[in-house]
Design an enzyme around this catalytic site. Sequence first.
Site, PDB file in Angstrom:
ATOM      1  N   ASP A  67      -6.546 -34.245 -12.898  1.00 34.08           N
ATOM      2  CA  ASP A  67      -5.830 -34.675 -14.237  1.00 34.08           C
ATOM      3  C   ASP A  67      -6.489 -35.411 -15.302  1.00 34.08           C
ATOM      4  O   ASP A  67      -5.984 -36.408 -15.938  1.00 34.08           O
ATOM      5  CB  ASP A  67      -4.468 -35.809 -13.701  1.00 34.08           C
ATOM      6  CG  ASP A  67      -3.534 -36.000 -14.790  1.00 34.08           C
ATOM      7  OD1 ASP A  67      -3.018 -37.399 -14.735  1.00 34.08           O
ATOM      8  OD2 ASP A  67      -3.322 -35.033 -15.675  1.00 34.08           O
ATOM      9  N   GLU A 126       6.056 -34.782 -18.398  1.00 32.55           N
ATOM     10  CA  GLU A 126       6.304 -36.049 -18.228  1.00 32.55           C
ATOM     11  C   GLU A 126       7.328 -36.623 -19.308  1.00 32.55           C
ATOM     12  O   GLU A 126       6.731 -36.365 -20.695  1.00 32.55           O
ATOM     13  CB  GLU A 126       5.169 -37.225 -18.078  1.00 32.55           C
ATOM     14  CG  GLU A 126       4.147 -36.970 -19.090  1.00 32.55           C
ATOM     15  CD  GLU A 126       2.911 -36.058 -18.604  1.00 32.55           C
ATOM     16  OE1 GLU A 126       3.149 -35.209 -17.942  1.00 32.55           O
ATOM     17  OE2 GLU A 126       1.779 -36.324 -18.963  1.00 32.55           O
ATOM     18  N   ASP A 150      -2.543 -31.259 -12.304  1.00 29.77           N
ATOM     19  CA  ASP A 150      -1.515 -31.495 -13.305  1.00 29.77           C
ATOM     20  C   ASP A 150      -1.641 -30.615 -14.517  1.00 29.77           C
ATOM     21  O   ASP A 150      -2.761 -30.107 -14.710  1.00 29.77           O
ATOM     22  CB  ASP A 150      -1.698 -32.967 -13.739  1.00 29.77           C
ATOM     23  CG  ASP A 150      -0.299 -33.386 -14.622  1.00 29.77           C
ATOM     24  OD1 ASP A 150      -0.154 -34.429 -15.280  1.00 29.77           O
ATOM     25  OD2 ASP A 150       0.779 -32.692 -14.476  1.00 29.77           O
ATOM     26  N   ASN A 151      -0.475 -30.364 -15.372  1.00 29.08           N
ATOM     27  CA  ASN A 151      -0.420 -29.869 -16.569  1.00 29.08           C
ATOM     28  C   ASN A 151      -1.150 -28.201 -16.577  1.00 29.08           C
ATOM     29  O   ASN A 151      -1.720 -27.869 -17.492  1.00 29.08           O
ATOM     30  CB  ASN A 151      -1.415 -30.577 -17.682  1.00 29.08           C
ATOM     31  CG  ASN A 151      -1.310 -31.877 -17.627  1.00 29.08           C
ATOM     32  OD1 ASN A 151      -1.952 -32.717 -17.103  1.00 29.08           O
ATOM     33  ND2 ASN A 151       0.063 -32.272 -18.066  1.00 29.08           N
ATOM     34  N   LYS A 211      -8.045 -30.290 -19.189  1.00 33.08           N
ATOM     35  CA  LYS A 211      -7.791 -28.738 -18.949  1.00 33.08           C
ATOM     36  C   LYS A 211      -8.999 -27.943 -19.095  1.00 33.08           C
ATOM     37  O   LYS A 211      -9.206 -27.054 -17.934  1.00 33.08           O
ATOM     38  CB  LYS A 211      -6.726 -28.432 -19.656  1.00 33.08           C
ATOM     39  CG  LYS A 211      -7.229 -28.371 -21.446  1.00 33.08           C
ATOM     40  CD  LYS A 211      -5.905 -27.574 -22.152  1.00 33.08           C
ATOM     41  CE  LYS A 211      -6.218 -28.013 -23.738  1.00 33.08           C
ATOM     42  NZ  LYS A 211      -7.364 -27.058 -24.304  1.00 33.08           N
TER      43      LYS A 211
HETATM   44  O1  7JF Z   1      -5.514 -34.423 -21.820  1.00 37.04           O
HETATM   45  C1  7JF Z   1      -4.592 -34.537 -20.660  1.00 37.04           C
HETATM   46  N1  7JF Z   1      -5.047 -35.147 -19.565  1.00 37.04           N
HETATM   47  C2  7JF Z   1      -4.377 -35.451 -18.498  1.00 37.04           C
HETATM   48  N2  7JF Z   1      -3.110 -35.403 -18.583  1.00 37.04           N
HETATM   49  C3  7JF Z   1      -2.426 -34.699 -19.601  1.00 37.04           C
HETATM   50  C4  7JF Z   1      -1.041 -34.873 -19.544  1.00 37.04           C
HETATM   51  O2  7JF Z   1      -0.242 -35.002 -18.519  1.00 37.04           O
HETATM   52  C5  7JF Z   1      -0.384 -34.219 -20.858  1.00 37.04           C
HETATM   53  F1  7JF Z   1       1.047 -34.203 -20.656  1.00 37.04           F
HETATM   54  C6  7JF Z   1      -1.142 -34.205 -22.108  1.00 37.04           C
HETATM   55  C7  7JF Z   1      -0.307 -33.624 -23.190  1.00 37.04           C
HETATM   56  C8  7JF Z   1       0.540 -32.322 -23.277  1.00 37.04           C
HETATM   57  C9  7JF Z   1       1.288 -32.169 -24.246  1.00 37.04           C
HETATM   58  C10 7JF Z   1       1.031 -32.967 -25.442  1.00 37.04           C
HETATM   59  F2  7JF Z   1       1.737 -32.583 -26.673  1.00 37.04           F
HETATM   60  C11 7JF Z   1       0.290 -33.930 -25.695  1.00 37.04           C
HETATM   61  C12 7JF Z   1      -0.397 -34.397 -24.243  1.00 37.04           C
HETATM   62  C13 7JF Z   1      -2.388 -34.028 -21.991  1.00 37.04           C
HETATM   63  C14 7JF Z   1      -3.299 -33.942 -23.051  1.00 37.04           C
HETATM   64  C15 7JF Z   1      -3.240 -32.494 -23.639  1.00 37.04           C
HETATM   65  C16 7JF Z   1      -4.079 -32.258 -24.794  1.00 37.04           C
HETATM   66  C17 7JF Z   1      -4.387 -33.236 -25.730  1.00 37.04           C
HETATM   67  F3  7JF Z   1      -5.119 -32.853 -26.839  1.00 37.04           F
HETATM   68  C18 7JF Z   1      -4.508 -34.408 -25.216  1.00 37.04           C
HETATM   69  C19 7JF Z   1      -3.689 -34.831 -23.831  1.00 37.04           C
HETATM   70  C20 7JF Z   1      -3.058 -34.497 -20.673  1.00 37.04           C
HETATM   71 MG    MG Z   2      -1.737 -35.111 -16.737  1.00 34.90          MG
END
Ligand code: 7JF
Ligand code: MG
Length: 214
Positions: free
Chosen positions: A141, A199, A169-170, A144
């Site tokens: 988590d 979430e 996750d994700n 990506k």
């Molecule tokens: O980076 C992550 N690590 C772990 N879990 C994450 C998570 O559970 C998320 F929901 C997001 C998310 C997804 C959609 C969105 F619009 C914003 C943030 C991120 C994420 C993705 C891209 C970024 F540029 C920054 C943060 C993460």
């Molecule tokens: Mg996450």
Amino acid sequence: TRSTRPQRMLKAVQKNGTKGNPESVISAIDYFCKHSEWAMNVGDEKGSILDSVVTEVNPSTVLELGTYCGYSTVRIARLLSPGTKLITLEFNPVNAAVARQIIAYAGLQDKVILVEGSSGDLIPQMKERFGIMTFDFIFLDHWKDRYLPDIKLFEECGLLRKGSVLLADNVICPGTPEYLEYVRNSPRYESKYYPAHLEYTKVEDGLEKSVFLG
Ligand SMILES: O=c1[nH]cnc2c(O)c(F)c(-c3ccc(F)cc3)c(-c3ccc(F)cc3)c12
Ligand SMILES: [Mg+2]
């Protein structure tokens, strides 16, 4: 300087949670994210799936990549058998400092080893620094673009055994297509997708559970 979102989340936990009560800390964070500020905790819907997988595996050795504020750390640690500790890696020192306080507020500090640094640097150090042979359960988590290189690192470092469970996750939002392609097409993994939502939103997301076959 202005506080960060994790620091504001910590204040909400200290205000609305009950010290030593992990469930109240989880609820306080979910309430903050639903009513004050969205934050990238795994959340309640995906968190319940995480709970069920942790309970099913009942792991003796646990690694979390990406502590953030410690929400999933608290979710996992509260379910571990007495004497079992989880190792969690966090790259951002400001977030790590908040996570330490949230984990301590939940009363779970003795079940958690929080290590600051990058997964790419720390994974190869797991055996020597923490006396780990293999991990029973790994929660991905963090970022990506690190999911695929890190799972290959686990293989190279001999940190997986027949039956090791990886939960990511994700995998839909923001999405980890190369990781999914790898675990779903490799003969060395049995993979299963758990549909859910990003979430605190209605956006599609989900968790991928992959069992290492040895
Ligand atoms: O980076 C992550 N690590 C772990 N879990 C994450 C998570 O559970 C998320 F929901 C997001 C998310 C997804 C959609 C969105 F619009 C914003 C943030 C991120 C994420 C993705 C891209 C970024 F540029 C920054 C943060 C993460
Ligand atoms: Mg996450």
